[in-house]
Write a protein that holds these residues in place. Structure first.
Motif, PDB file in Angstrom:
ATOM      1  N   SER A  12       0.843  -1.202   0.000  1.00 38.11           N
ATOM      2  CA  SER A  12       0.000   0.000   0.000  1.00 38.11           C
ATOM      3  C   SER A  12       0.877   1.249   0.000  1.00 38.11           C
ATOM      4  O   SER A  12       2.026   1.217   0.438  1.00 38.11           O
ATOM      5  CB  SER A  12      -0.944   0.029   1.206  1.00 38.11           C
ATOM      6  N   VAL A  13       0.285   2.312  -0.493  1.00 33.83           N
ATOM      7  CA  VAL A  13       0.983   3.604  -0.541  1.00 33.83           C
ATOM      8  C   VAL A  13       1.369   4.033   0.873  1.00 33.83           C
ATOM      9  O   VAL A  13       2.506   4.449   1.128  1.00 33.83           O
ATOM     10  CB  VAL A  13       0.087   4.661  -1.217  1.00 33.83           C
ATOM     11  N   GLU A  14       0.427   3.898   1.794  1.00 28.70           N
ATOM     12  CA  GLU A  14       0.675   4.328   3.172  1.00 28.70           C
ATOM     13  C   GLU A  14       1.807   3.527   3.818  1.00 28.70           C
ATOM     14  O   GLU A  14       2.668   4.084   4.503  1.00 28.70           O
ATOM     15  CB  GLU A  14      -0.612   4.190   4.006  1.00 28.70           C
ATOM     16  N   ALA A  15       1.825   2.217   3.575  1.00 28.29           N
ATOM     17  CA  ALA A  15       2.884   1.370   4.136  1.00 28.29           C
ATOM     18  C   ALA A  15       4.241   1.702   3.509  1.00 28.29           C
ATOM     19  O   ALA A  15       5.270   1.647   4.183  1.00 28.29           O
ATOM     20  CB  ALA A  15       2.551  -0.104   3.943  1.00 28.29           C
ATOM     21  N   ALA A  16       4.237   2.047   2.228  1.00 26.36           N
ATOM     22  CA  ALA A  16       5.488   2.427   1.560  1.00 26.36           C
ATOM     23  C   ALA A  16       6.077   3.676   2.209  1.00 26.36           C
ATOM     24  O   ALA A  16       7.273   3.732   2.521  1.00 26.36           O
ATOM     25  CB  ALA A  16       5.235   2.655   0.067  1.00 26.36           C
ATOM     26  N   LYS A  56      14.182  10.493  -2.202  1.00 25.89           N
ATOM     27  CA  LYS A  56      13.707  11.877  -2.341  1.00 25.89           C
ATOM     28  C   LYS A  56      12.719  11.993  -3.494  1.00 25.89           C
ATOM     29  O   LYS A  56      11.790  12.793  -3.441  1.00 25.89           O
ATOM     30  CB  LYS A  56      14.889  12.828  -2.557  1.00 25.89           C
ATOM     31  N   GLU A  57      12.915  11.186  -4.538  1.00 27.93           N
ATOM     32  CA  GLU A  57      11.989  11.185  -5.664  1.00 27.93           C
ATOM     33  C   GLU A  57      10.701  10.440  -5.313  1.00 27.93           C
ATOM     34  O   GLU A  57       9.621  10.791  -5.788  1.00 27.93           O
ATOM     35  CB  GLU A  57      12.637  10.526  -6.883  1.00 27.93           C
ATOM     36  N   ALA A  58      10.800   9.402  -4.479  1.00 27.92           N
ATOM     37  CA  ALA A  58       9.650   8.548  -4.166  1.00 27.92           C
ATOM     38  C   ALA A  58       8.617   9.255  -3.285  1.00 27.92           C
ATOM     39  O   ALA A  58       7.413   9.058  -3.467  1.00 27.92           O
ATOM     40  CB  ALA A  58      10.117   7.259  -3.497  1.00 27.92           C
ATOM     41  N   TYR A  59       9.075  10.047  -2.321  1.00 28.20           N
ATOM     42  CA  TYR A  59       8.124  10.692  -1.402  1.00 28.20           C
ATOM     43  C   TYR A  59       7.046  11.502  -2.125  1.00 28.20           C
ATOM     44  O   TYR A  59       5.850  11.283  -1.901  1.00 28.20           O
ATOM     45  CB  TYR A  59       8.849  11.574  -0.387  1.00 28.20           C
ATOM     46  N   PRO A  60       7.400  12.441  -3.005  1.00 27.46           N
ATOM     47  CA  PRO A  60       6.332  13.218  -3.650  1.00 27.46           C
ATOM     48  C   PRO A  60       5.451  12.381  -4.573  1.00 27.46           C
ATOM     49  O   PRO A  60       4.263  12.666  -4.728  1.00 27.46           O
ATOM     50  CB  PRO A  60       7.076  14.313  -4.419  1.00 27.46           C
ATOM     51  N   PHE A 105       8.853   3.409  -5.014  1.00 23.12           N
ATOM     52  CA  PHE A 105       9.195   2.792  -3.740  1.00 23.12           C
ATOM     53  C   PHE A 105      10.202   1.658  -3.941  1.00 23.12           C
ATOM     54  O   PHE A 105      11.173   1.546  -3.195  1.00 23.12           O
ATOM     55  CB  PHE A 105       7.931   2.276  -3.045  1.00 23.12           C
ATOM     56  N   GLU A 106       9.977   0.835  -4.954  1.00 20.44           N
ATOM     57  CA  GLU A 106      10.905  -0.269  -5.224  1.00 20.44           C
ATOM     58  C   GLU A 106      12.300   0.257  -5.555  1.00 20.44           C
ATOM     59  O   GLU A 106      13.300  -0.269  -5.078  1.00 20.44           O
ATOM     60  CB  GLU A 106      10.378  -1.145  -6.346  1.00 20.44           C
ATOM     61  N   ALA A 107      12.378   1.315  -6.354  1.00 18.73           N
ATOM     62  CA  ALA A 107      13.673   1.918  -6.695  1.00 18.73           C
ATOM     63  C   ALA A 107      14.360   2.454  -5.436  1.00 18.73           C
ATOM     64  O   ALA A 107      15.571   2.280  -5.255  1.00 18.73           O
ATOM     65  CB  ALA A 107      13.487   3.028  -7.724  1.00 18.73           C
ATOM     66  N   VAL A 151      17.504  -2.559   0.919  1.00 12.82           N
ATOM     67  CA  VAL A 151      16.598  -3.297   1.782  1.00 12.82           C
ATOM     68  C   VAL A 151      15.629  -4.165   0.996  1.00 12.82           C
ATOM     69  O   VAL A 151      14.852  -4.910   1.588  1.00 12.82           O
ATOM     70  CB  VAL A 151      15.800  -2.359   2.734  1.00 12.82           C
ATOM     71  N   VAL A 152      15.677  -4.074  -0.339  1.00 18.45           N
ATOM     72  CA  VAL A 152      14.752  -4.870  -1.143  1.00 18.45           C
ATOM     73  C   VAL A 152      15.134  -6.337  -1.064  1.00 18.45           C
ATOM     74  O   VAL A 152      16.313  -6.695  -0.967  1.00 18.45           O
ATOM     75  CB  VAL A 152      14.692  -4.368  -2.598  1.00 18.45           C
ATOM     76  N   ARG A 153      14.108  -7.194  -1.045  1.00 16.01           N
ATOM     77  CA  ARG A 153      14.311  -8.646  -1.052  1.00 16.01           C
ATOM     78  C   ARG A 153      13.514  -9.214  -2.195  1.00 16.01           C
ATOM     79  O   ARG A 153      12.511  -8.658  -2.606  1.00 16.01           O
ATOM     80  CB  ARG A 153      13.833  -9.256   0.272  1.00 16.01           C
ATOM     81  N   SER A 154      13.972 -10.363  -2.694  1.00 14.13           N
ATOM     82  CA  SER A 154      13.245 -11.002  -3.784  1.00 14.13           C
ATOM     83  C   SER A 154      11.894 -11.481  -3.271  1.00 14.13           C
ATOM     84  O   SER A 154      11.694 -11.638  -2.063  1.00 14.13           O
ATOM     85  CB  SER A 154      14.043 -12.176  -4.334  1.00 14.13           C
ATOM     86  N   GLY A 155      10.952 -11.691  -4.178  1.00 13.73           N
ATOM     87  CA  GLY A 155       9.604 -12.130  -3.803  1.00 13.73           C
ATOM     88  C   GLY A 155       9.639 -13.352  -2.909  1.00 13.73           C
ATOM     89  O   GLY A 155      10.372 -14.294  -3.149  1.00 13.73           O
ATOM     90  N   GLU A 156       8.877 -13.321  -1.854  1.00 11.72           N
ATOM     91  CA  GLU A 156       8.836 -14.417  -0.862  1.00 11.72           C
ATOM     92  C   GLU A 156       7.720 -15.366  -1.190  1.00 11.72           C
ATOM     93  O   GLU A 156       6.703 -15.022  -1.643  1.00 11.72           O
ATOM     94  CB  GLU A 156       8.643 -13.833   0.537  1.00 11.72           C
TER      95      GLU A 156
END
Length: 79
Positions: free
Chosen positions: A23-27, A42-46, A65-67, A74-79
């Motif tokens: 979700s956007v909020e969780a991101a 910095k690009e993801a927040y707006p 968010f993924e970028a 901190v990104v992990r492959s799909g679980e």
């Protein structure tokens, strides 16, 4: 809540566990826990906040968010 799919899997820094962010909020909440603020974050927040006013889509938020998660290592492959 504003949902996107598929989730972006990240390492939660406080516990080390994998969290599926969909979700956007969780991101936004997750990014606030990351100690290093880089260019992608910095690009993801707006973009993520822009979903709430209609200037961006949930898919744009997910991509940004993924970028930011990759940049923060901190990104992990799909679980």
């Amino acid at each position: 809540m504003l949902w996107f799919w598929p989730p972006v899997y990240v390492r939660e820094l406080s516990t080390g566990q994998t969290l599926g962010v969909k979700s956007v909020e969780a991101a936004i909440e997750q990014m606030r826990t990351w100690p290093k603020v880089g260019k992608k974050m910095k690009e993801a927040y707006p973009i993520c906040y822009g979903v709430m006013d209609g200037s961006h889509t949930v898919d744009q938020c997910r991509a940004a968010f993924e970028a930011a998660a990759k940049e923060a290592k901190v990104v992990r492959s799909g679980e």
